[in-house]
Scaffold this active site. Structure first.
Site, mmCIF file in Angstrom:
data_model
loop_
_atom_site.group_PDB
_atom_site.id
_atom_site.type_symbol
_atom_site.label_atom_id
_atom_site.label_comp_id
_atom_site.label_asym_id
_atom_site.label_seq_id
_atom_site.Cartn_x
_atom_site.Cartn_y
_atom_site.Cartn_z
ATOM 1 N N PRO A 2 0.837 -1.215 0.000
ATOM 2 C CA PRO A 2 0.000 0.000 0.000
ATOM 3 C C PRO A 2 0.866 1.258 0.000
ATOM 4 O O PRO A 2 1.768 1.390 0.818
ATOM 5 C CB PRO A 2 -0.786 -0.123 1.306
ATOM 6 C CG PRO A 2 -0.708 -1.559 1.691
ATOM 7 C CD PRO A 2 0.599 -2.054 1.159
ATOM 8 N N GLU A 3 0.634 2.143 -0.940
ATOM 9 C CA GLU A 3 1.339 3.424 -0.959
ATOM 10 C C GLU A 3 0.374 4.514 -0.497
ATOM 11 O O GLU A 3 -0.756 4.240 -0.099
ATOM 12 C CB GLU A 3 1.900 3.688 -2.360
ATOM 13 C CG GLU A 3 3.085 2.782 -2.691
ATOM 14 C CD GLU A 3 4.089 3.439 -3.633
ATOM 15 O OE1 GLU A 3 4.133 4.683 -3.704
ATOM 16 O OE2 GLU A 3 4.817 2.699 -4.308
ATOM 17 N N ARG A 151 22.769 18.877 -5.215
ATOM 18 C CA ARG A 151 22.730 17.452 -4.882
ATOM 19 C C ARG A 151 23.071 16.604 -6.113
ATOM 20 O O ARG A 151 22.507 16.811 -7.189
ATOM 21 C CB ARG A 151 21.345 17.059 -4.362
ATOM 22 C CG ARG A 151 20.905 17.818 -3.125
ATOM 23 C CD ARG A 151 21.867 17.615 -1.950
ATOM 24 N NE ARG A 151 21.932 16.235 -1.503
ATOM 25 C CZ ARG A 151 21.263 15.760 -0.453
ATOM 26 N NH1 ARG A 151 20.511 16.558 0.267
ATOM 27 N NH2 ARG A 151 21.371 14.492 -0.117
#
Ligand SMILES: [Zn+2]
Length: 269
Positions: A2-3, A151
């Protein structure tokens, strides 16, 4: 697994069942999921009235009028069942109101249930370092631009970092990067402001589309056959290695950090 959309769908499905209802019975049918159920779960929840349900990242929150909030995580295989006609082997937690019975079913037991005073929710370890909600107003282009500057990690890995954005998982990062036309391999600091201006709405759109597809009630979400409400038919790239992209190119896959990334090299730069 489940997200965020599945958790949001679950919370929306539980709301009409639990909100303003008094909990009349709390029963654990084993001692633990990923970790033990709180010892005093039944004592603190029985007789309490649910005042609200919400979601933070991939956690569901059930708040009561006694100043407590129950925090649940569905782990790999968890789901709530509404008014089960009979209990199943993996129904580990039962909640009853005057009119309904709910069962938290979790065969693999990677889920969790915690109970905290609502006023100290911010101290819950999993919440401490969380970044902004992807569906909330704090996720903006200037925020991402500032956080990603310099980054060199890939944009894919950065978006999975819960400190940058809370609750984004592998499926929806793949889908959002595709929708925004950004290569998942691109160094995060080199994503242009114009591309970030596409990425922020793309993240919201893929999540909201999945939430909409999840159905408006928990009965739709947790179907009687026990299948979770995954939305795989609607993915543009996720799980579609070797299949055609809408551009005429082919969806490709590579592994990074133990996860598969699906993308279209023609559409995503
Ligand atoms: Zn393509």
């Amino acid at each position: 697994m489940p997200e965020l959309p599945e958790v949001e769908t679950t919370v929306r499905g539980l709301r009409p069942v639990l909100e303003r209802q008094r909990i009349t019975l709390v029963q654990t049918r084993r001692g633990d999921l990923r970790r033990p159920f709180p010892d005093d779960l039944g004592q603190r929840l029985t007789g309490a009235t649910v005042t609200g349900l919400s979601r933070r990242a991939k956690y569901g929150l059930i708040e009561t009028d006694r100043g407590d909030t129950m925090i649940f995580h569905l782990g790999m295989s968890g789901r709530w069942r509404v008014d089960p006609s009979e209990l199943l082997p993996h129904d580990h937690l039962i909640l009853e109101t005057a009119t309904q019975r709910l069962a938290l079913n979790d065969p693999r037991r990677f889920g969790s249930v915690d109970l905290l005073p609502t006023e100290s929710l911010a101290d819950f370890p999993a919440f401490k370092a969380l970044g902004p909600e992807p569906l909330g107003p704090e996720l903006t282009v200037p925020y991402l631009h500032a956080k990603l500057a310099g980054r060199i990690a890939s944009i894919k890995l950065m978006l999975l970092d819960q400190r940058l954005v809370a609750g984004l998982g592998n499926i929806y990062v793949c889908e959002a990067l595709f929708a925004a036309g950004i290569s998942p391999k691109r160094a995060a600091g080199t994503v242009s402001r114009a591309k970030l201006a596409r990425l922020v709405p793309a993240i919201r759109e893929v999540l909201l589309a999945a939430i909409d597809a999840g159905g408006s009630s928990l009965r739709d979400y947790a179907r009687p056959d026990g299948e979770l409400g995954y939305f795989s038919k609607q993915f543009a790239v996720y799980g579609r290695e070797g299949e055609p992209c809408s551009c005429g190119g082919t969806v490709e896959r590579y592994a990074e950090g133990g996860r598969s990334t699906f993308w279209c090299p023609k559409c995503q730069k």
